[in-house]
Design a protein around this motif. Structure first.
Motif, short mmCIF file in Angstrom:
data_model
loop_
_atom_site.label_atom_id
_atom_site.label_comp_id
_atom_site.label_asym_id
_atom_site.label_seq_id
_atom_site.Cartn_x
_atom_site.Cartn_y
_atom_site.Cartn_z
N GLY A 267 0.79 -1.29 0.18
CA GLY A 267 0.09 -0.16 -0.04
C GLY A 267 0.71 1.43 -0.11
O GLY A 267 0.37 2.38 0.08
N GLY A 268 2.13 1.22 0.02
CA GLY A 268 3.04 2.25 -0.16
C GLY A 268 3.13 2.95 -1.30
O GLY A 268 2.42 2.58 -2.19
N PRO A 269 4.33 3.53 -1.77
CA PRO A 269 4.26 4.41 -2.89
C PRO A 269 5.00 3.37 -4.09
O PRO A 269 4.76 3.95 -5.21
N VAL A 270 5.55 2.11 -3.85
CA VAL A 270 5.57 1.32 -4.80
C VAL A 270 4.98 0.05 -5.06
O VAL A 270 4.69 -0.33 -6.05
N PHE A 271 4.77 -0.77 -3.87
CA PHE A 271 4.28 -2.00 -3.89
C PHE A 271 2.75 -2.05 -3.44
O PHE A 271 2.45 -1.50 -2.24
#
Length: 347
Positions: free
Chosen positions: A159-163
């Motif tokens: 759920g972060g900026p990448v995954f």
């Protein structure tokens, strides 16, 4: 300025290139248009071409603050100082839990630092190097006696900026602005420095703001704070978008130029620490300079650790006996912005 201690802490979940490909396949299958198998083969080629092999992410029972605390405890033990001896704490990581206040305040509270002034400095992957330059000036001016520089580059949480967003490819074209995400690892570092008049540092920086749209994590409403570009936000708001090929293409020439500004005796340099964004691309720069034999790479083992790349590289070189006290070393990197730096000091 003397580095009294520099330590890195890595999480325990090890991922290979094959693991990354499996995750891309899992999250892309429901939405992908085209030949996903061919696309995965292309990503696999790019990863191996760059020198990528493994990287480490936080496991379910691990937290960024746990890694940072471990690095700090090891650093303060090696520096042989007390917590109260640290009068400046700067947090440098892109990975963070707060926009307000500065992450340094929460870090200081967690580490039990009561006497340290706190603030953050954020400049993408350049952050740690930028902070060293600033702290060098502050220590030299007598404003502080001992500084602690920390980061916790843990950007792969769900759920972060990448995954998983950047692992959800809709077509083969998206590789162009998503590939760097597949090389990212996680780490936290702690660096303790004091002023030493016998250890002069040399820094050179170059900024290329015309290339600012090549690597971004845009916030909601970012359009009102810049001249919008079609490259920004291709993976969404608060998500990582990065044109890796263009970044390295520009880094090649600029990095050579900035390294040649160093007045330090090149023949005395024992090791050069590049940003861990690609082994092959930084070796190309080093080959042009005739210094490939001095490059110390962590990218194949740990991946791109963002602002923790160079301190982790230095810590690993110390642990491996590659460099010792009294050795001259150098750093060389390019960062989103774009910015470029070369610097040298005696460890």
């Amino acid at each position: 300025m003397k580095i009294e201690a520099i330590k890195a802490a890595l999480p325990t979940k090890k991922l290979t290139n094959d693991d990354i490909l499996a995750l891309i396949e899992e999250y892309s299958t429901p939405i992908f248009t085209g030949d996903l198998k061919t696309t995965l083969n292309k990503i696999n080629f790019f990863m191996r071409y760059s020198g990528s092999d493994t990287r480490y992410w936080l496991d379910k029972d691990e937290r960024p603050i746990d890694l940072l605390s471990r690095a700090f405890q090891e650093a303060i033990a090696e520096a042989n100082c007390d917590k109260d001896d640290i009068d400046l704490l700067i947090y440098t990581g892109i990975g963070r839990g707060f926009i307000e206040p500065a992450a340094a305040y929460h870090i200081a509270a967690s580490l039990g630092l009561q006497n340290a002034e706190c603030f953050d400095i954020l400049d993408a992957c350049m952050s740690w190097t930028r902070v060293l330059n600033i702290v060098y000036t502050l220590l030299k001016g007598g404003r502080y006696k001992r500084a602690l520089i920390v980061n916790a580059e843990c950007n792969m949480r769900f759920g972060g900026p990448v995954f998983p967003t950047v692992f959800q490819l809709s077509n083969v074209e998206a590789i162009e602005w998503s590939f760097p995400a597949y090389t990212l690892g996680e780490a936290a570092t702690a660096t303790i420095v004091t002023y030493d008049p016998d250890r002069e540092w040399e820094f050179h920086f170059k900024s290329r703001p015309d290339l600012a749209d090549l690597c971004n994590v845009p916030l909601d409403g970012y359009e009102g704070y810049c001249t919008p570009s079609e490259r920004i936000g291709l993976n969404g708001i608060n998500k990582f978008t990065s044109f890796g090929v263009d970044l390295h293409a520009n880094a090649y020439e600029e990095s050579i130029k900035v390294f040649k500004l160093l007045k330090a005796p090149i023949d005395q340099i024992r090791a050069i620490f590049p940003h861990a964004s690609s082994k092959r691309e930084w070796d190309k720069v080093a080959e042009s300079l005739g210094l490939k034999h001095l490059m110390w790479h962590i990218y194949p083992t740990y991946g791109n650790l963002v602002s923790a790349s160079i301190p982790t590289g230095i810590a690993s070189a110390i642990a491996a006996g590659k460099i010792q006290r009294g050795d001259r070393v150098a750093g060389l990197l390019g960062s989103a912005g774009m910015s470029f730096a070369a610097y040298s000091f005696v460890y």
